[in-house]
Design an enzyme around this catalytic site. Structure first.
Site, PDB file in Angstrom:
ATOM      1  CD1 TRP A 155       2.877   1.636   1.634  1.00 28.64           C
ATOM      2  CD2 TRP A 155       5.116   1.623   1.688  1.00 28.64           C
ATOM      3  NE1 TRP A 155       3.257   1.129   2.854  1.00 28.64           N
ATOM      4  CE2 TRP A 155       4.630   1.118   2.912  1.00 28.64           C
ATOM      5  CE3 TRP A 155       6.494   1.701   1.512  1.00 28.64           C
ATOM      6  CZ2 TRP A 155       5.469   0.692   3.944  1.00 28.64           C
ATOM      7  CZ3 TRP A 155       7.339   1.274   2.527  1.00 28.64           C
ATOM      8  CH2 TRP A 155       6.826   0.774   3.731  1.00 28.64           C
ATOM      9  CG  ASN A 156       6.994  -2.884   0.004  1.00 27.83           C
ATOM     10  OD1 ASN A 156       6.229  -3.053  -0.943  1.00 27.83           O
ATOM     11  ND2 ASN A 156       7.340  -3.866   0.814  1.00 27.83           N
ATOM     12  CB  SER A 233      -1.051  -5.066   5.607  1.00 30.71           C
ATOM     13  OG  SER A 233      -2.327  -4.581   5.263  1.00 30.71           O
ATOM     14  CD  GLU A 254       2.554 -13.227  -3.586  1.00 34.01           C
ATOM     15  OE1 GLU A 254       3.406 -13.395  -2.688  1.00 34.01           O
ATOM     16  OE2 GLU A 254       2.197 -14.126  -4.359  1.00 34.01           O
ATOM     17  CB  CYS A 288       7.040  -8.770   2.145  1.00 32.63           C
ATOM     18  SG  CYS A 288       7.612  -9.084   0.468  1.00 32.63           S
ATOM     19  CD  GLU A 461       2.274 -11.432  -7.360  1.00 34.58           C
ATOM     20  OE1 GLU A 461       1.239 -10.815  -7.653  1.00 34.58           O
ATOM     21  OE2 GLU A 461       3.208 -10.930  -6.709  1.00 34.58           O
TER      22      GLU A 461
HETATM   23  P1  NAD Z   1      -1.488  -2.044   2.830  1.00 31.28           P
HETATM   24  O1  NAD Z   1      -2.190  -3.325   3.037  1.00 31.28           O
HETATM   25  O2  NAD Z   1      -1.732  -0.943   3.775  1.00 31.28           O
HETATM   26  O3  NAD Z   1      -1.800  -1.449   1.393  1.00 31.28           O
HETATM   27  C1  NAD Z   1      -1.597  -2.203   0.220  1.00 31.28           C
HETATM   28  C2  NAD Z   1      -2.544  -1.710  -0.857  1.00 31.28           C
HETATM   29  O4  NAD Z   1      -3.877  -1.977  -0.437  1.00 31.28           O
HETATM   30  C3  NAD Z   1      -2.469  -0.212  -1.126  1.00 31.28           C
HETATM   31  O5  NAD Z   1      -2.684  -0.002  -2.505  1.00 31.28           O
HETATM   32  C4  NAD Z   1      -3.638   0.323  -0.331  1.00 31.28           C
HETATM   33  O6  NAD Z   1      -4.158   1.542  -0.847  1.00 31.28           O
HETATM   34  C5  NAD Z   1      -4.646  -0.789  -0.536  1.00 31.28           C
HETATM   35  N1  NAD Z   1      -5.718  -0.833   0.447  1.00 31.28           N
HETATM   36  C6  NAD Z   1      -5.694  -0.473   1.740  1.00 31.28           C
HETATM   37  N2  NAD Z   1      -6.913  -0.655   2.296  1.00 31.28           N
HETATM   38  C7  NAD Z   1      -7.718  -1.134   1.316  1.00 31.28           C
HETATM   39  C8  NAD Z   1      -9.091  -1.521   1.250  1.00 31.28           C
HETATM   40  N3  NAD Z   1      -9.890  -1.438   2.323  1.00 31.28           N
HETATM   41  N4  NAD Z   1      -9.575  -1.981   0.076  1.00 31.28           N
HETATM   42  C9  NAD Z   1      -8.775  -2.068  -1.016  1.00 31.28           C
HETATM   43  N5  NAD Z   1      -7.474  -1.717  -1.017  1.00 31.28           N
HETATM   44  C10 NAD Z   1      -6.956  -1.260   0.142  1.00 31.28           C
HETATM   45  O7  NAD Z   1       0.062  -2.423   2.749  1.00 31.28           O
HETATM   46  P2  NAD Z   1       1.291  -1.453   2.556  1.00 31.28           P
HETATM   47  O8  NAD Z   1       1.531  -0.768   3.861  1.00 31.28           O
HETATM   48  O9  NAD Z   1       1.117  -0.628   1.336  1.00 31.28           O
HETATM   49  O10 NAD Z   1       2.469  -2.494   2.260  1.00 31.28           O
HETATM   50  C11 NAD Z   1       3.197  -3.113   3.279  1.00 31.28           C
HETATM   51  C12 NAD Z   1       2.740  -4.534   3.486  1.00 31.28           C
HETATM   52  O11 NAD Z   1       2.825  -5.238   2.263  1.00 31.28           O
HETATM   53  C13 NAD Z   1       3.625  -5.286   4.440  1.00 31.28           C
HETATM   54  O12 NAD Z   1       2.836  -6.040   5.327  1.00 31.28           O
HETATM   55  C14 NAD Z   1       4.429  -6.204   3.536  1.00 31.28           C
HETATM   56  O13 NAD Z   1       4.905  -7.368   4.153  1.00 31.28           O
HETATM   57  C15 NAD Z   1       3.458  -6.498   2.461  1.00 31.28           C
HETATM   58  N6  NAD Z   1       4.150  -6.911   1.239  1.00 31.28           N
HETATM   59  C16 NAD Z   1       4.077  -8.220   0.879  1.00 31.28           C
HETATM   60  C17 NAD Z   1       4.753  -8.666  -0.246  1.00 31.28           C
HETATM   61  C18 NAD Z   1       4.701 -10.099  -0.677  1.00 31.28           C
HETATM   62  O14 NAD Z   1       5.162 -10.406  -1.766  1.00 31.28           O
HETATM   63  N7  NAD Z   1       4.147 -10.984   0.120  1.00 31.28           N
HETATM   64  C19 NAD Z   1       5.476  -7.751  -1.011  1.00 31.28           C
HETATM   65  C20 NAD Z   1       5.519  -6.418  -0.614  1.00 31.28           C
HETATM   66  C21 NAD Z   1       4.841  -6.010   0.520  1.00 31.28           C
END
Ligand code: NAD
Length: 483
Positions: A155-156, A233, A254, A288, A461
């Protein structure tokens, strides 16, 4: 419900087989404005069945993927479409995510950059013929689409994170199934309306959202899906890796970071303070790559902390649609509670509160906060806080500072501030992070590979490397009988 001035949002639904689907019979999910709590829209809650239909649509397209010139045209059209509707997309991002509108506009431009850059790498995907003839044979190497790509986004940066994946997938010739976060699906849905209007080949892009766990299981196990690209995450990344492992999918992950920001005594103070403010408070600290742990040399700690404190006090929090707002709301009550608990934990363990504080958990806007006296066992040092909190520790020598900075299971981004070139080289080499910025708080740009070391992920990426995540190499030795 807030009126969304977004013509592209006329069909709020899943998309596959080249059309928005009628899913009105499904249960509906609410999407809220994080700044006010108002209902923005309701969207259908899809699950395993819809995910399978979307994968099958993509698999059908895989039988006739676009050729390289077609991919070039598609990438150009998508880039142009994003820039043409930058304002509409930016408004949707701000409405559903809460970030200030200027940041949302920058996100759309950033997203467009991935399509521009991916086009530059198409030539490298031409088949290559070995100039020599080992074993008396002609050897050709083809760059084939790896298969259906499942693209799961957070979502971010709802459009920025998808752009990184979609540009690589299209350049590689892979049809994809996109699954945005249920918290911020609207900008992605609007983007799909535009992709539809661009006349992309049916099945090249497909969209599902709703029950993330059910959809995720299908994407991890369906035999047609060969690439699973996930941003989110570390915990969910680990779960998806386990689910995908028996099927040997290619993984591009990521994940979370815990970025250190090191300021040595010879650093230019103004540069370091400016960089920290821009880096830390982007998207209200919910990025992130934003600095999570700030390490400062004792010799400059006092002026550094007081300069940062003055800047933090001047920040204006408010709804992202309002002019002059520096930071927006937390994404939701869970995000707020995490930041609140990190600040409480630090204070209970002896940290000093310089600006801000814990706020009121019933509120949406976490007060911009500055803490000093941070120790490694505090939650704000060992975990990603993901909020508008600067947490500072003071160090006496370079080795100890670098060791503390590198002492994390994560490895996404780090920042080093020093006027000494030799020190910068030495420190960068000791930091096990995929992105290490020197005298700047800059995050990645579409032209370079970006990704994490250690528990921050797998794969890259952006740049040519981001395209290669979606390509399988096929080697063909030609015997003499074929002309
Ligand atoms: P999240 O892991 O909760 O959700 C990310 C995505 O995964 C969403 O689309 C969610 O619906 C989906 N998801 C959740 N549970 C799932 C499952 N069991 N099976 C399949 N899909 C599932 O993360 P978030 O809260 O949306 O984003 C924040 C996190 O993302 C932070 O930890 C941040 O550091 C990380 N992030 C990393 C990068 C990077 O480039 N490394 C970039 C942006 C955000």
């Amino acid at each position: 419900m807030i009126a969304l001035a977004a013509p592209l949002l006329s069909s709020i639904s899943g998309y596959w087989a080249g059309a928005f689907q009628d899913l009105s019979a499904l249960p509906q999910l609410d999407v809220f404005d994080p700044a006010s709590g108002a209902l923005l829209a309701t969207v259908p809650q899809m699950g395993a069945l819809e995910a399978r239909l979307a994968v099958e649509s993509a698999a059908a397209r895989l039988r006739s993927p676009p050729n390289l010139p077609e991919r070039g045209r598609i990438l150009s059209n998508i880039e142009a479409g994003l820039l043409a509707e930058q304002e509409q997309f930016a408004e949707l991002i701000t409405r559903e995510n809460g970030k200030p509108l200027a940041e949302a506009r920058a996100e759309v431009a950033y997203a467009a950059g991935f399509f521009r850059d991916a086009r530059r790498h198409l030539d490298a995907l031409q088949p290559k013929t070995l100039p020599t003839r080992p074993r008396g044979l002609t050897w050709r190497v083809h760059h084939r689409p790896a298969g259906v790509a499942a693209l799961i986004t957070p979502w971010n940066f709802p459009m920025g994170m998808l752009a990184k994946k979609l540009a690589g997938a299209i350049a590689g010739g892979c049809p994809s199934v996109v699954k945005p976060s249920e918290i911020t699906p609207l900008s992605t849905i609007a983007w799909f309306a535009q992709l539809h209007a661009l006349g992309l080949p049916p099945g090249l892009v497909n969209l599902v959202f709703g029950d993330a766990a059910a959809i995720g299981k299908v994407l991890c196990s369906h035999p047609a899906v060969r690439v699973l690209s996930f941003t989110g995450s570390t915990a969910v990344g680990a779960l998806l890796s386990q689910q995908a492992a028996p099927h040997f999918k290619r993984l591009s992950l990521e994940l979370g970071g815990n970025a250190p920001f090191l300021v040595f005594e010879d650093a230019d103070l103004d540069t370091a303070v400016d960089a920290l403010m821009a880096n830390k408070f982007r998207n209200t600290g919910q990025t992130c790559v934003c600095a999570n742990r700030v390490y400062v040399a004792r010799a400059i700690a006092e002026p550094f902390v007081s300069a940062v404190a003055a800047r933090v006090r001047a920040l204006r929090a408010g709804p992202g649609m309002e002019a002059g707002v520096d930071i927006g709301p937390m994404i939701d009550a869970r995000g707020y509670a995490k930041v609140h608990s990190h600040v409480q934990d630090a204070l209970a363990m002896g940290a000093t509160l310089v600006v801000g504080g814990s706020g009121d958990p019933a509120q949406r806007f976490f007060p911009p906060t500055l803490l000093t006296g941070i120790t490694p066992t505090m939650a704000c040092a060992s975990e990603e806080t993901f909020g508008p909190v600067i947490a500072i520790s003071v160090f006496d020598d370079e080795d100890a500072m670098v060791q503390a900075a590198d002492d994390t299971p994560y490895g996404l981004a780090a920042y080093v501030f020093t006027a000494d070139r030799a020190r910068a080289d030495r420190v960068v080499a000791q930091l096990h992070f995929g992105h290490v910025a020197v005298n700047t708080g800059s995050g990645p740009t579409p032209e370079v590979p970006f990704g994490g070391f250690r528990c921050s992920g797998l794969g890259r990426e952006g740049g040519a490397e981001g395209v290669m995540e979606y390509v399988e190499l096929q080697t063909v030795p030609w015997g003499p009988a074929v002309g």
